[in-house]
Design a protein around this motif. Structure first.
Motif, short mmCIF file in Angstrom:
data_model
loop_
_atom_site.label_atom_id
_atom_site.label_comp_id
_atom_site.label_asym_id
_atom_site.label_seq_id
_atom_site.Cartn_x
_atom_site.Cartn_y
_atom_site.Cartn_z
N GLY A 1 15.08 -8.11 -11.07
CA GLY A 1 16.41 -8.42 -10.52
C GLY A 1 16.52 -8.23 -9.02
O GLY A 1 17.60 -8.37 -8.45
N ARG A 2 15.38 -7.92 -8.34
CA ARG A 2 15.45 -7.76 -6.88
C ARG A 2 15.44 -9.15 -6.22
O ARG A 2 14.71 -10.03 -6.66
N VAL A 3 16.24 -9.29 -5.19
CA VAL A 3 16.32 -10.57 -4.47
C VAL A 3 15.65 -10.42 -3.11
O VAL A 3 15.99 -9.51 -2.35
N CYS B 1 4.13 -8.07 -2.31
CA CYS B 1 4.16 -6.62 -2.08
C CYS B 1 3.01 -6.24 -1.16
O CYS B 1 1.94 -6.86 -1.22
N LEU B 2 3.27 -5.22 -0.34
CA LEU B 2 2.24 -4.73 0.58
C LEU B 2 0.98 -4.35 -0.20
O LEU B 2 -0.13 -4.54 0.28
N PHE B 3 1.16 -3.80 -1.41
CA PHE B 3 0.03 -3.29 -2.20
C PHE B 3 -0.39 -4.25 -3.32
O PHE B 3 -1.11 -3.86 -4.23
N GLY C 1 6.08 -2.17 -8.05
CA GLY C 1 5.90 -1.46 -6.77
C GLY C 1 4.50 -0.91 -6.68
O GLY C 1 3.63 -1.24 -7.49
N HIS C 2 4.25 -0.05 -5.69
CA HIS C 2 2.91 0.50 -5.55
C HIS C 2 2.75 1.65 -6.57
O HIS C 2 3.73 2.14 -7.12
N ALA C 3 1.53 2.05 -6.77
CA ALA C 3 1.25 3.15 -7.72
C ALA C 3 0.49 4.26 -7.02
O ALA C 3 -0.33 4.95 -7.63
N LEU D 1 7.03 -13.09 -10.50
CA LEU D 1 6.00 -12.21 -11.08
C LEU D 1 5.75 -10.97 -10.25
O LEU D 1 4.81 -10.20 -10.51
N LYS D 2 6.60 -10.71 -9.24
CA LYS D 2 6.40 -9.55 -8.37
C LYS D 2 6.34 -8.27 -9.20
O LYS D 2 7.15 -8.08 -10.11
N GLY D 3 5.41 -7.39 -8.90
CA GLY D 3 5.23 -6.15 -9.64
C GLY D 3 6.31 -5.12 -9.33
O GLY D 3 7.08 -5.29 -8.38
N PRO E 1 9.16 6.68 -3.08
CA PRO E 1 9.08 5.22 -2.95
C PRO E 1 10.44 4.55 -3.12
O PRO E 1 11.30 5.04 -3.85
N PHE E 2 10.65 3.42 -2.43
CA PHE E 2 11.92 2.69 -2.45
C PHE E 2 11.72 1.28 -3.00
O PHE E 2 12.44 0.35 -2.66
N CYS E 3 10.72 1.15 -3.86
CA CYS E 3 10.37 -0.18 -4.38
C CYS E 3 11.50 -0.81 -5.19
O CYS E 3 11.59 -2.03 -5.27
N GLU E 4 12.36 0.02 -5.79
CA GLU E 4 13.44 -0.53 -6.62
C GLU E 4 14.42 -1.36 -5.79
O GLU E 4 15.11 -2.23 -6.32
N GLN E 5 14.49 -1.08 -4.50
CA GLN E 5 15.41 -1.85 -3.64
C GLN E 5 14.66 -2.86 -2.79
O GLN E 5 15.22 -3.45 -1.88
N CYS E 6 13.38 -3.07 -3.07
CA CYS E 6 12.57 -3.89 -2.16
C CYS E 6 13.07 -5.34 -2.09
O CYS E 6 13.25 -5.98 -3.13
N ASP E 7 13.29 -5.84 -0.87
CA ASP E 7 13.73 -7.24 -0.69
C ASP E 7 12.76 -7.98 0.22
O ASP E 7 13.14 -8.97 0.86
N ARG E 8 11.50 -7.50 0.30
CA ARG E 8 10.55 -8.04 1.26
C ARG E 8 9.46 -8.91 0.64
O ARG E 8 8.99 -8.65 -0.47
N LEU E 9 9.11 -9.94 1.41
CA LEU E 9 7.96 -10.80 1.13
C LEU E 9 7.12 -10.85 2.39
O LEU E 9 7.63 -10.59 3.49
N ARG E 10 5.84 -11.20 2.24
CA ARG E 10 4.96 -11.29 3.40
C ARG E 10 4.17 -12.59 3.38
O ARG E 10 3.69 -13.00 2.32
N LEU E 11 4.04 -13.18 4.55
CA LEU E 11 3.21 -14.38 4.73
C LEU E 11 2.08 -13.99 5.67
O LEU E 11 2.32 -13.53 6.78
S1 SF4 Z 1 5.26 -1.06 -1.96
FE1 SF4 Z 1 5.67 -3.19 -2.42
S2 SF4 Z 1 7.45 -3.18 -3.78
FE2 SF4 Z 1 7.31 -1.19 -2.83
S3 SF4 Z 1 8.65 -1.32 -1.06
FE3 SF4 Z 1 6.57 -1.81 -0.34
S4 SF4 Z 1 6.40 -4.03 -0.50
FE4 SF4 Z 1 8.20 -3.41 -1.70
#
Ligand code: SF4
Length: 327
Positions: free
Chosen positions: A9-11, A271-273, A307-309, A303-305, A252-262
């Motif tokens: 549900g993250r945009v 995701c960064l990871f 977050g990081h582990a 299909l974004k995961g 970690p703040f992955c639940e609010q993540c609204d980022r993409l990377r090119l």
């Molecule tokens: S680790 Fe990935 S999902 Fe978590 S905040 Fe960073 S980019 Fe977003």
């Protein structure tokens, strides 16, 4: 409008664009002394290709763009790309730089439409700066910060990667720098993303500990956050400047993540990871339509995961290095 929405549900609204993997510094936690096998120029997206993909992403709901690297100012004529991006109706257009050449470019970037800059700076001590980056360039970075403020690229945000046992004795010096210059200084927890796999959890100084040390000397008051990675604070005594922490490892703040990377070679990373990425360069160069590119992008985002582990037994550092992903 189809939203860039994932299965949690993250945009996505924030796009980080790496324009090069090259850098003029050699930070010990990021890059080997001799550099890396750089991405070949013909594999790198041209400004025109970056603008085409950015238009598709903006039409899908991206509202802010940050230009990153490597060191983005090593890409010639970057102000031309900024001018093109500034025509896309973005709410925020910024740049993450190491600041070594910013004094030369600040004015032209501001004129081209750049809103503000983030500057990566891990030490205010010239000797330690040289040790950490393998370059004697602190004074150039400080000149770059002044030039950015004079050009109106504000608020200037200074990002300091805090490495336990290396630069943690400079926390208060950075706080005093923020108060003196009215910058935002953000302390970033050390993350496992650099070359040579040198990271270990002993090198992480937690955000909670960083804030405890600051608050003891300069009492803080929390500021609103939104989907920002940083938790920000101002000073109870009303001093100029702000401080923040980016607690990717311990909170970690992955639940609010609204980022993409090119990436500079045309891959979309959700995701960064992430351990998977979507090739946009090949279909783009094969003549794919904006609709076809949009479909590829939306499928990848869906299909974004979670977050990081980091810290979990299953955690694996991504193959693609930070200098090829961008901040
Ligand atoms: S680790 Fe990935 S999902 Fe978590 S905040 Fe960073 S980019 Fe977003």
């Amino acid at each position: 409008m189809t939203l860039l929405i994932d299965r949690y549900g993250r945009v996505a609204r924030d796009l980080r664009i790496s324009v090069t993997d090259r850098c003029d510094l050699r930070c010990t936690y990021c890059m080997p002394e001799d550099g890396l096998d750089w991405i070949a120029p013909d594999q790198q997206l041209s400004f025109e290709e970056i603008l085409k993909l950015s238009q598709v992403l903006v039409d899908l709901g991206i509202r802010s763009v940050r230009l990153t690297g490597g060191e983005p100012l090593m890409r010639p004529h970057l102000d031309q790309l900024v001018a093109g991006l500034s025509q896309l109706g973005l709410e925020d257009l910024s740049l993450t730089t190491n600041g070594t050449t910013l004094a030369r470019h600040a004015k032209s970037l501001a004129t081209a439409g750049l809103d503000r800059v983030n500057i990566s700076l891990d030490s205010l001590n010239a000797h330690r700066f040289a040790e950490m980056t393998r370059r004697d360039a602190l004074c150039k970075v400080l000149e770059g910060i002044t030039a950015a403020q004079e050009a109106g690229l504000t608020p200037v945000k200074v990002n300091c990667v805090m490495i336990a046992g290396t630069n943690e004795d400079e926390i208060l010096a950075f706080v005093q720098f923020a108060r003196r210059t009215d910058c935002d200084v953000r302390f970033i927890e050390n993350m496992p993303l650099g070359a040579g796999n040198t990271w270990n959890s002993q090198k992480v100084l937690s955000s909670a500990e960083i804030l405890r040390r600051i608050d003891a000397a300069y009492p803080l008051v929390g500021m609103s956050r939104g989907s920002e990675p940083a938790a920000s604070y101002s000073f109870v005594d009303g001093s100029p400047g702000r401080v923040g922490v980016i607690s990717s490892v311990t909170e970690p703040f992955c639940e609010q993540c609204d980022r993409l990377r090119l990436t500079s070679d045309g891959f979309l990373r959700t995701c960064l990871f992430a351990h998977t990425e979507t090739d946009l360069r090949t279909p783009l160069r094969a003549g794919a339509s904006p609709e076809e590119l949009a479909e590829l992008i939306c499928s990848a985002v869906a299909l974004k995961g979670p977050g990081h582990a980091i810290g979990q037994p299953e955690f694996e550092q991504p193959v693609r290095l930070m200098s090829r992903i961008g901040g």
